[in-house]
Design an enzyme around this catalytic site. Structure first.
Site, PDB file in Angstrom:
ATOM      1  N   HIS A  84     124.336  87.010  60.665  1.00  0.00           N
ATOM      2  CA  HIS A  84     124.830  85.921  59.824  1.00  0.00           C
ATOM      3  C   HIS A  84     123.710  84.922  59.508  1.00  0.00           C
ATOM      4  O   HIS A  84     122.892  84.624  60.371  1.00  0.00           O
ATOM      5  CB  HIS A  84     125.973  85.200  60.534  1.00  0.00           C
ATOM      6  CG  HIS A  84     126.826  84.380  59.623  1.00  0.00           C
ATOM      7  ND1 HIS A  84     126.420  83.167  59.103  1.00  0.00           N
ATOM      8  CD2 HIS A  84     128.077  84.600  59.142  1.00  0.00           C
ATOM      9  CE1 HIS A  84     127.384  82.677  58.336  1.00  0.00           C
ATOM     10  NE2 HIS A  84     128.399  83.529  58.345  1.00  0.00           N
ATOM     11  N   GLY A 165     118.066  62.096  61.216  1.00  0.00           N
ATOM     12  CA  GLY A 165     117.165  62.757  62.147  1.00  0.00           C
ATOM     13  C   GLY A 165     115.766  62.876  61.559  1.00  0.00           C
ATOM     14  O   GLY A 165     115.527  62.583  60.386  1.00  0.00           O
TER      15      GLY A 165
END
Length: 563
Positions: A84, A165
């Site tokens: 995935h 971040g």
């Protein structure tokens, strides 16, 4: 949790093979009071686990932060491989509105979570879907382009500066996409082939994005472009569906892996049917399918009703039967057992509201009623008798719908059966609710009364609890009254061999109305709001009188058949 905002969180963690690692993450979630862990769905081939939990916004955000913190400690993305697409230890963390909260409010909570993760954990965070800060970043595929391996170069570019971040590569945690979105259904359809190429051909037929247009319509043809140089695409059949083909070694088959992002445009069963039709055209067969994570109840009911309709069968089957039809029709149990109690979100949440009376067998219920316990009492019994009456009317409707000589009338009787099922389910819910309302009065009586303030609070709580204990049997009266319409229609034009059943249904409905009326009257006697009491008793008396008249009408119709 009644009437308070509820959101669901469905983080995807880049680990699907080590149960010990996953347990550390889920333990961090369950340690937060006020959240309920609904599902943990690991995949070995994808090396990815989808976790689902729900609660009020504040505890959900706390649980999400703690899970992401733990994932950054126990997952090393520099060593991760899987089928995935992924870019972080916590790859995506979407928040989803469930009840009493808007998408805009959920997006604000998503930003609150992202800010904290970015500042405290030093993980680059990109906002997507309804929480996106850039139009292009609404699409998760765009945000995740290049996956984990592309992060060092992406983070060095100004246009890829994260929303929260540091713009600095975090080798072990990677990056995370945090968003707010509608309910997404992760759904895989199984094919009788091992070919990824052929699975992709089906995925391209089905997904909204479709496939690239090529010269001559050939796979080897040059990609066609518009005047601006953009590639042209041939749209797929299903709106709001993303999909690719892949091979799952664990099962030895190829699948079409889909995300249904708008179940209103493309219901689950329509996506399944589109895959089936495409596969058939291409010489393949769909053998089954699987749901990853949880699904709303209505999605399964819609699917079951669709397949019943294809069979020209009554849609007025029980909820359990409708779900069974959906599971079997789409082969949801081909690769592993499908447990509705574990896979349907409402069933998971219902565990917090137990129904001990409904879970009893008939003998145990009778014994409990006959015991010295004050519950179940007349209110619960009235609701149950009403449910039996509705069940009998529904039975006649279903028998009539399946009668061979009335094949042209199946839809007519199906509508009556659906109505009867709705009434029956409503009355069954009131069996335990009547006991819960009585317990509410007991709880109010036990409140402290040492001070004047405590006495006032206790008195107010007792009044409110008694009002609710009056409302519950009143609702029983309303639903039981609706039963007469079903029974009357079936006595008049249903299967004549079952007319007596419609008559017994009407007798049960009258007993339910009058039994509940007794409870309304006795509970109302302790309520000080006289205007409220007068209005409620007047309405209840009208229902009782109407029930008496309707019972006579139904019995009169039945008498014509029984002689």
């Amino acid at each position: 949790m009644q009437n308070q905002p509820l959101i669901e969180c469905v983080p995807n963690f880049s680990e699907g093979r080590d149960p010990a690692v996953l347990k550390q993450i889920t333990d961090a979630i369950e340690a937060v009071e006020g959240v309920k862990l609904l599902d943990v769905d690991p995949g070995k081939a994808t090396n990815r686990t989808v976790v689902t939990f729900v609660g009020a916004p504040e505890p959900v955000i706390e649980a999400a932060f703690q899970a992401m913190k733990k994932a950054s400690e126990v997952i090393d993305m520099s060593k991760h491989t899987g089928e995935h697409p992924r870019m972080g230890a916590t790859d995506v963390c979407p928040l989803i509105p469930i009840a009493h909260i808007t998408m805009e409010e959920v997006a604000k909570w998503a930003h609150k979570l992202a800010r904290r993760v970015g500042e405290e954990l030093g993980i680059p965070i990109y906002m997507y879907e309804s929480a996106a800060t850039k139009p292009a970043w609404r699409n998760l595929a765009t945000v995740r382009s290049g996956e984990y391996e592309a992060l060092p170069d992406k983070l060095a570019k100004p246009e890829w500066k994260p929303d929260y971040g540091p713009a600095k590569f975090n080798a072990t945690a990677g990056a995370t996409a945090v968003g707010a979105r509608d309910f997404l259904i992760a759904y895989n359809v199984n094919l009788n082939t091992t070919s990824v190429r052929r699975a992709n051909s089906v995925a391209f037929d089905v997904r909204e994005q479709g496939r690239l247009k090529r010269e001559g319509g050939k796979v080897s043809g040059a990609v066609l472009k518009d005047e601006n140089g953009n590639a042209l695409r041939e749209p797929g059949k299903c709106k709001g569906v993303k999909g690719i083909g892949w091979y799952i070694e664990e099962y030895g088959i190829a699948q079409i892996s889909m995300n249904i992002t708008d179940v209103r445009q493309t219901p689950l069963h329509i996506a399944f049917e589109a895959c089936r039709e495409s596969a058939n055209r291409r010489g393949m067969r769909v053998t089954g399918s699987e749901l990853v994570g949880l699904v709303p109840l209505q999605v399964m009911l819609d699917a079951g009703h669709y397949f019943l309709q294809q069979q020209r069968r009554s849609l007025g089957a029980s909820e359990e039967e409708v779900i069974k039809i959906a599971v079997k029709s789409m082969g949801l149990d081909e690769l592993s057992p499908f447990d509705p109690q574990q896979k349907i979100i409402e069933y998971q949440l219902a565990e917090d509201t137990p129904t001990p009376l409904l879970n009893m067998n008939l003998r145990t219920f009778s014994n409990e009623t006959a015991s010295e316990s004050v519950a179940p009492g007349g209110g619960s019994v009235a609701a149950y008798v009403g449910a039996l009456g509705a069940s009998l009317g529904t039975m006649v409707a279903n028998l009539s719908s399946h009668r061979r000589v009335w094949d042209d009338r199946w839809a007519e009787f199906s509508e009556w059966a659906e109505r009867g099922q709705r009434i029956k389910d409503g009355l069954l819910a009131l069996v335990d609710e009547d006991t819960r309302s009585f317990n509410g009065i007991i709880a109010a009586v036990r409140m402290p009364k040492g001070t004047e303030a405590e006495k006032a609070a206790r008195h107010e709580a007792m009044q409110e609890a008694t009002k609710y204990a009056t409302e519950v049997p009143f609702r029983t009266m309303e639903l039981a009254l609706e039963t007469f319409e079903v029974c009357k229609a079936m006595a008049e034009k249903g299967n004549p061999n079952s007319a007596s059943d419609a008559g017994v249904g009407a007798l049960c409905a009258r007993a339910a109305v009058h039994g509940a009326w007794l409870n309304v009257r006795i509970n109302a006697g302790d309520i000080e709001d006289k205007a409220w009491v007068e209005a409620k008793l007047s309405a209840a008396q009208s229902i009782a009188a109407r029930a008496d008249a309707l019972e006579q009408e139904v019995i009169g119709l039945v008498e014509r058949h029984v002689g």
